[in-house]
Design an enzyme around this catalytic site. Structure first.
Site, PDB file in Angstrom:
ATOM      1  N   LYS A  38       0.834  -1.208   0.000  1.00 33.32           N
ATOM      2  CA  LYS A  38       0.000   0.000   0.000  1.00 33.32           C
ATOM      3  C   LYS A  38       0.875   1.267   0.000  1.00 33.32           C
ATOM      4  O   LYS A  38       2.093   1.188   0.067  1.00 33.32           O
ATOM      5  CB  LYS A  38      -0.932   0.003   1.203  1.00 33.32           C
ATOM      6  CG  LYS A  38      -1.547  -1.344   1.525  1.00 33.32           C
ATOM      7  CD  LYS A  38      -2.381  -1.946   0.397  1.00 33.32           C
ATOM      8  CE  LYS A  38      -2.891  -3.317   0.825  1.00 33.32           C
ATOM      9  NZ  LYS A  38      -3.663  -4.024  -0.173  1.00 33.32           N
TER      10      LYS A  38
HETATM   11  C1  LIG Z   1      -4.500  -5.162   0.734  1.00 28.13           C
HETATM   12  C2  LIG Z   1      -5.959  -5.207   0.680  1.00 28.13           C
HETATM   13  C3  LIG Z   1      -6.708  -5.763   1.718  1.00 28.13           C
HETATM   14  C4  LIG Z   1      -6.090  -6.491   2.893  1.00 28.13           C
HETATM   15  O1  LIG Z   1      -5.236  -5.724   3.644  1.00 28.13           O
HETATM   16  P1  LIG Z   1      -4.176  -6.487   4.624  1.00 28.13           P
HETATM   17  O2  LIG Z   1      -3.566  -5.372   5.406  1.00 28.13           O
HETATM   18  O3  LIG Z   1      -3.191  -7.168   3.718  1.00 28.13           O
HETATM   19  O4  LIG Z   1      -4.937  -7.436   5.461  1.00 28.13           O
HETATM   20  C5  LIG Z   1      -8.085  -5.705   1.637  1.00 28.13           C
HETATM   21  N1  LIG Z   1      -8.702  -5.141   0.582  1.00 28.13           N
HETATM   22  C6  LIG Z   1      -8.018  -4.607  -0.447  1.00 28.13           C
HETATM   23  C7  LIG Z   1      -8.755  -3.962  -1.577  1.00 28.13           C
HETATM   24  C8  LIG Z   1      -6.623  -4.640  -0.445  1.00 28.13           C
HETATM   25  O5  LIG Z   1      -5.954  -4.127  -1.484  1.00 28.13           O
END
Ligand SMILES: *Cc1c(COP(=O)(O)O)cnc(C)c1O
Length: 366
Positions: A177
């Site tokens: 992210k």
């Molecule tokens: C990365 C992501 C998640 C999950 O996040 P984590 O921190 O890896 O648990 C959920 N939804 C979307 C759209 C994502 O890109």
């Protein structure tokens, strides 16, 4: 990661206070200020954020929740895990995000024995969904809105920051992210009562009354550590710079790839460009392109998944495919190609990636 993160972590380790404490409280305050919201509640991952959000809104057996079909599986998995029914709907062909039209279609065709109670819009790859339209549909149909903004920290819709629209908004700090704490997540809300429920659920259901600990619900341990929060604080200070860099690199890609056989993602205001995913022409196999790029030293990958086609969901909800169509989602899952995009990438690297891609096309005579 810079020396700033390394020093901040060193200080936490030397303090001996490792779990949720002053660093988390300070990071929460900065996040609430940055987003412009009353409450920012840190948790251990983006998935934990989504799970806690559904629990706090009492979504469970007997409820259905609208989820975009093209997403990371966590969005649908948490609906399953609280015992509710995900209703998977198609997404926009060039924004890759859910649209008010897709939601209206799903509402009109849904006839299950469970009632649709909520919508979970995903700001796919950082592309802000049309929250104006979605909030209108939600109000008209009396639906709750839980945003999966895992990729959209720092994004905005019509000048308003993502994290201030729905009942609850969830973010992730996974390394993929815009900023990271290793693992980590966040929920934002303006609702005081919901915020206190979120804090209880992430911490075993504990509430303190006159200094006495009590358990007021069955909660979880979804706390973030102070070690992670120290990293996050340092990262947050650089978020706007990261997003500016990503936007500028996206523009470079666009100018180099426009006019080719690739379909490029829609340019939407307030996009954070967490992922730059292009769509390959139908007569090209993505695996072939990924392999050819790898031979040129370039990493690429699929972007996200068409949830209805994954084993668990396919077996469980086979009849949905008769009720709904997933043309965009199927195409994005089959032909979507995520190209390298991160703040340390240089313009000349982007130029190399773009020419390598165009070479692969020429070699395939497309
Ligand atoms: C990365 C992501 C998640 C999950 O996040 P984590 O921190 O890896 O648990 C959920 N939804 C979307 C759209 C994502 O890109």
């Amino acid at each position: 990661m810079t020396d700033e993160e390394i020093c901040a972590v060193g200080e936490v380790l030397r303090s001996g206070m490792l779990v949720h404490g002053t660093e988390c409280a300070a990071f929460e305050e900065r996040l609430a200020n940055y987003i412009g919201v009353r409450h920012a509640v840190l948790v251990s991952s983006g998935t934990a954020a989504l799970h806690v959000a559904l629990m706090a809104l009492d979504i469970g057996p007997g409820d259905a929740v609208i989820v975009p079909d093209f997403t990371f599986p966590a969005t649908a998995n948490v609906v399953e895990l609280v015992g509710a029914r995900p209703v998977l709907v198609d997404v926009g062909p060039s924004t890759y995000s859910i649209t008010p039209d897709c939601i209206e279609t799903a509402l009109s065709r849904w006839s299950g024995n469970v009632t649709i109670r909520a919508i979970m819009p995903v700001h796919q790859f950082g592309c802000p969904a049309d929250m104006t339209g979605i909030m209108e549909v939600a109000e008209r149909n009396n639906l709750l809105v839980i945003e999966d903004a895992a990729c959209a920290l720092g994004g905005s819709h019509r000048g308003r920051t993502i994290g201030t629209f729905g009942n609850l908004t969830c973010f992730s700090f996974h390394p993929r992210k815009t900023i990271t704490t290793g693992e980590g997540g966040l929920i934002t809300t303006d609702d005081d009562l919901l915020a206190s429920k979120l804090r209880q659920i992430r911490n075993h259901g504990i509430e303190y009354c006159d200094g006495q600990m009590d358990i007021v619900r069955a909660g979880l341990n979804y706390r973030m550590t102070d070690i992670q929060a120290a990293v996050g604080k340092a990262q947050l200070a650089r978020l706007d710079g990261y997003i500016r860099k990503r936007r500028s690199l996206r523009q470079t890609y666009e100018s180099l790839l426009r006019g080719s056989k690739l379909q490029l993602p829609a340019l939407v205001d307030g996009h954070t460009w967490q992922t730059f995913m292009v769509i390959l022409p139908d007569d090209m196999q993505r695996e072939t392109v990924i392999r050819a790029l790898r031979e040129k030293g370039i990493e690429s990958n699929l972007g996200a998944y068409a949830i209805h086609s994954l084993s668990y969901y396919r077996q469980r909800y086979a009849d949905d495919c008769e009720r709904f169509t997933y043309d965009s989602s199927d195409r994005l899952y089959r032909q979507g190609l995520a190209l390298p995009l991160h703040p340390d990438l240089t313009v000349s690297q982007v130029q190399n990636i773009a020419s390598a891609l165009l070479e692969v096309f020429q070699e395939a005579r497309i």
